[in-house]
Design an enzyme around this catalytic site. Structure first.
Site, PDB file in Angstrom:
ATOM      1  N   GLU A 196      -8.718  -7.137  -1.826  1.00 59.50           N
ATOM      2  CA  GLU A 196      -8.625  -7.532  -0.413  1.00 59.50           C
ATOM      3  C   GLU A 196      -9.783  -8.485  -0.190  1.00 59.50           C
ATOM      4  O   GLU A 196     -10.899  -8.221  -0.641  1.00 59.50           O
ATOM      5  CB  GLU A 196      -8.861  -6.356   0.553  1.00 59.50           C
ATOM      6  N   ASN A 228      -7.096   3.683  -3.259  1.00 60.04           N
ATOM      7  CA  ASN A 228      -7.709   2.598  -2.508  1.00 60.04           C
ATOM      8  C   ASN A 228      -8.879   3.152  -1.700  1.00 60.04           C
ATOM      9  O   ASN A 228      -8.685   4.049  -0.873  1.00 60.04           O
ATOM     10  CB  ASN A 228      -6.678   1.993  -1.547  1.00 60.04           C
ATOM     11  N   GLU A 229     -10.061   2.656  -1.956  1.00 55.04           N
ATOM     12  CA  GLU A 229     -11.238   3.022  -1.152  1.00 55.04           C
ATOM     13  C   GLU A 229     -11.383   4.529  -0.972  1.00 55.04           C
ATOM     14  O   GLU A 229     -11.655   5.017   0.128  1.00 55.04           O
ATOM     15  CB  GLU A 229     -11.192   2.320   0.208  1.00 55.04           C
ATOM     16  N   ARG A 261     -22.647  -0.373  -6.137  1.00 57.39           N
ATOM     17  CA  ARG A 261     -22.328  -1.445  -7.041  1.00 57.39           C
ATOM     18  C   ARG A 261     -23.533  -1.696  -7.930  1.00 57.39           C
ATOM     19  O   ARG A 261     -24.626  -1.798  -7.404  1.00 57.39           O
ATOM     20  CB  ARG A 261     -21.979  -2.709  -6.238  1.00 57.39           C
ATOM     21  N   ASP A 316     -16.276  -2.176  -1.013  1.00 57.22           N
ATOM     22  CA  ASP A 316     -17.473  -2.912  -1.438  1.00 57.22           C
ATOM     23  C   ASP A 316     -18.702  -2.212  -0.849  1.00 57.22           C
ATOM     24  O   ASP A 316     -19.089  -2.479   0.279  1.00 57.22           O
ATOM     25  CB  ASP A 316     -17.348  -4.350  -0.923  1.00 57.22           C
ATOM     26  N   TYR A 375       0.796  -1.222   0.000  1.00 58.47           N
ATOM     27  CA  TYR A 375       0.000   0.000   0.000  1.00 58.47           C
ATOM     28  C   TYR A 375       0.830   1.274   0.000  1.00 58.47           C
ATOM     29  O   TYR A 375       0.359   2.324  -0.436  1.00 58.47           O
ATOM     30  CB  TYR A 375      -0.907   0.032   1.243  1.00 58.47           C
ATOM     31  N   TYR A 401      -6.182 -10.501   2.742  1.00 60.05           N
ATOM     32  CA  TYR A 401      -5.752  -9.545   3.741  1.00 60.05           C
ATOM     33  C   TYR A 401      -5.488 -10.297   5.036  1.00 60.05           C
ATOM     34  O   TYR A 401      -6.412 -10.942   5.533  1.00 60.05           O
ATOM     35  CB  TYR A 401      -6.845  -8.481   3.935  1.00 60.05           C
TER      36      TYR A 401
END
Ligand SMILES: *[C@@H]1O[C@H](CO)[C@@H](O)[C@H](O)[C@H]1NC(C)=O
Ligand SMILES: *[C@@H]1O[C@H](CO)[C@@H](O)[C@H](O)[C@H]1NC(C)=O
Ligand SMILES: *[C@@H]1O[C@H](CO)[C@@H](O)[C@H](O)[C@H]1NC(C)=O
Length: 427
Positions: A247, A144-145, A191, A186, A76, A279
């Site tokens: 992840e 990331n996120e 989504r 997620d 990361y 993860y």
């Protein structure tokens, strides 16, 4: 394989023994020699800044990762100025590829304070420069996120702007086509809009080369149907670019059986997914570790290689039964997929740019992307008819505001305690 490694070692050539480079074609990864590549990965972040500068440690870990059956690591945070030759070589020797996030603690794209500018591009580019020469670099993340709630969907055009500029940089430098993508939280309400948006509009120069999903939906014991994976799969059939779990690995209620691996690599999903990154490697406060370097110590303890209550260096000891459970799952999984020569990339679908919905996805269609240097000032994005339109993104304001933000170091989606870095900066 073995003999070529031996030969390369015998002639004492390159510091890094070459693994076949990987490219994204259609919705699959292929090695240079035409075999489909599936990720069996581990998240690897032992120390906050850069685990890829400690050759001794990488070598110890690589040996055990090889017995685990891993072929990929996700890191990361790296220091672009560090010397990564030793670690990249140790992992290459173990048959392990790297996926690296290009952002740093001070250069994340922040959903609540949106801008994309030259400082960020320079930082990300430096990471690309530092790693592009390694054949076992599999891919790079622009974020990331970044988006973790509905209303943060406004950040999506900024993610695409970052992808656009990093792909243009990669190409301008003549680097190989290192896949560049994004790792998403997620979020059920977003989504499939986000994954569609990042691959819509028909201009590959602006779209991600892959999509990673951080998902902890499958908690053993579970099934393809009741875990939520059937829904993930429904959104993903014939996806335009490779998609994989960047992840995964729910730890509740435990023990972890990693049965989701049989679904991801099984008949329902294997044609559309490219594997999974578990993860994580090191056991720390979040308890997701597969190994430990020693027993937990007091959170306040200080000492060589001790931080945050855990030893972060040394001989890795498998955590039981998680390590062997994953090892035996992966040992039974050997997908061959399709050869590149037999694969028709044009058979995958393109995606529609999603329309905005009240209170939901807030980007209406194929909006013009923010230009480099833009900040966001509005509350929604509308599609603009002209390609030169700027939407509601504006040039940076000179107003000085103190802004605080926080990011999980790990980006872990599970909501359990993990190391948090809180920072304040001025804009
Ligand atoms: C965004 O949504 C979160 C909860 O999902 C809420 O706490 C926050 O206030 C919202 N922000 C704005 C700017 O509407
Ligand atoms: C595709 O995107 C690139 C980068 O934004 C842009 O320069 C190019 O003009 C676009 N191509 C088309 C056909 O719109
Ligand atoms: C980019 O934005 C950050 C945060 O506002 C700022 O510190 C930096 O100076 C900006 N860079 C440029 C080139 O404007």
């Amino acid at each position: 394989m073995r003999s070529s490694i031996w030969l390369a070692a015998a002639v004492g050539s390159a510091t890094t023994l070459a693994l076949a480079t990987i490219e994204a074609v259609g919705n699959k990864f292929f090695t240079k020699d035409g075999a489909q590549f599936f990720i069996k990965g581990i998240a690897y972040q032992l120390v906050p800044d850069d685990p890829l500068i400690d050759t001794e440690q990488c070598t110890r870990d690589a040996t055990l990762m090889k017995t685990l059956g891993a072929n990929t690591l996700r890191v990361y945070h790296v220091d672009a100025d560090g010397d990564h030759d030793g670690c990249m070589s140790a992992f290459a020797d173990a048959g392990i590829y790297l996926m690296i996030d290009m952002d740093t603690f001070s250069t994340y794209i922040l959903a609540e304070n949106l801008y994309w500018n030259q400082t960020q591009l320079d930082h990300y580019s430096k990471v690309m420069d530092a790693f592009q020469g390694y054949d076992n670099l599999l891919g790079l993340f622009v974020g990331n996120e970044i988006i973790t709630t509905n209303n943060q969907s406004l950040a999506a055009p900024f993610i695409k702007a970052a992808v656009r500029d990093l792909k243009a940089y990669r190409n301008s430098k003549g680097y190989r086509e290192i896949p560049i993508g994004y790792s998403a939280a997620d979020i059920a309400e977003l989504r499939p809009m986000l994954q569609n948006y990042l691959t819509c509009g028909g201009n590959a120069s602006e779209n991600v080369d892959f999509f990673g999903l951080n998902s902890y939906e499958w908690c053993d014991p579970a099934t393809y149907q009741n875990s939520g994976y059937a829904n993930l799969q429904a959104d993903t059939a014939d996806f335009p670019v490779p998609i994989f779990f960047s992840e995964t690995g729910c730890i509740k209620p435990g023990p972890r059986l990693f049965q989701d691996q049989t679904a991801i690599f099984g008949p329902e999903m294997v044609n559309d997914w490219s594997g999974a990154i578990i993860y994580e490697w090191i056991q720390e406060a979040n308890e997701y570790g597969l190994i430990s370097y020693g027993p937990a110590v007091a959170a306040t303890a200080t000492g060589e290689n001790i931080d945050g209550g855990y030893t972060r260096k040394g001989t890795p000891t498998p955590k039981s039964p998680d390590f062997t459970n994953l090892q035996s799952q992966w040992a039974t999984i050997t997908p061959t997929g399709v050869a590149k020569s037999a694969y028709d990339a044009k058979s995958v679908s393109t995606r529609e740019c999603p329309k905005s919905t009240a209170g939901g996805w807030l980007v209406d269609g194929n909006v013009a992307l923010p230009s480099l240097g833009a900040t966001f000032t509005g509350s929604s994005y509308s599609a603009v008819p002209s390609a030169t339109g700027t939407g509601t993104a504006a040039e940076p304001s000179s107003t000085k505001n103190a802004v605080s933000g926080s990011r999980e170091v790990t980006g872990m989606a599970a909501g359990l305690a993990s190391v948090m870095i809180v920072f304040t900066f001025w804009l």
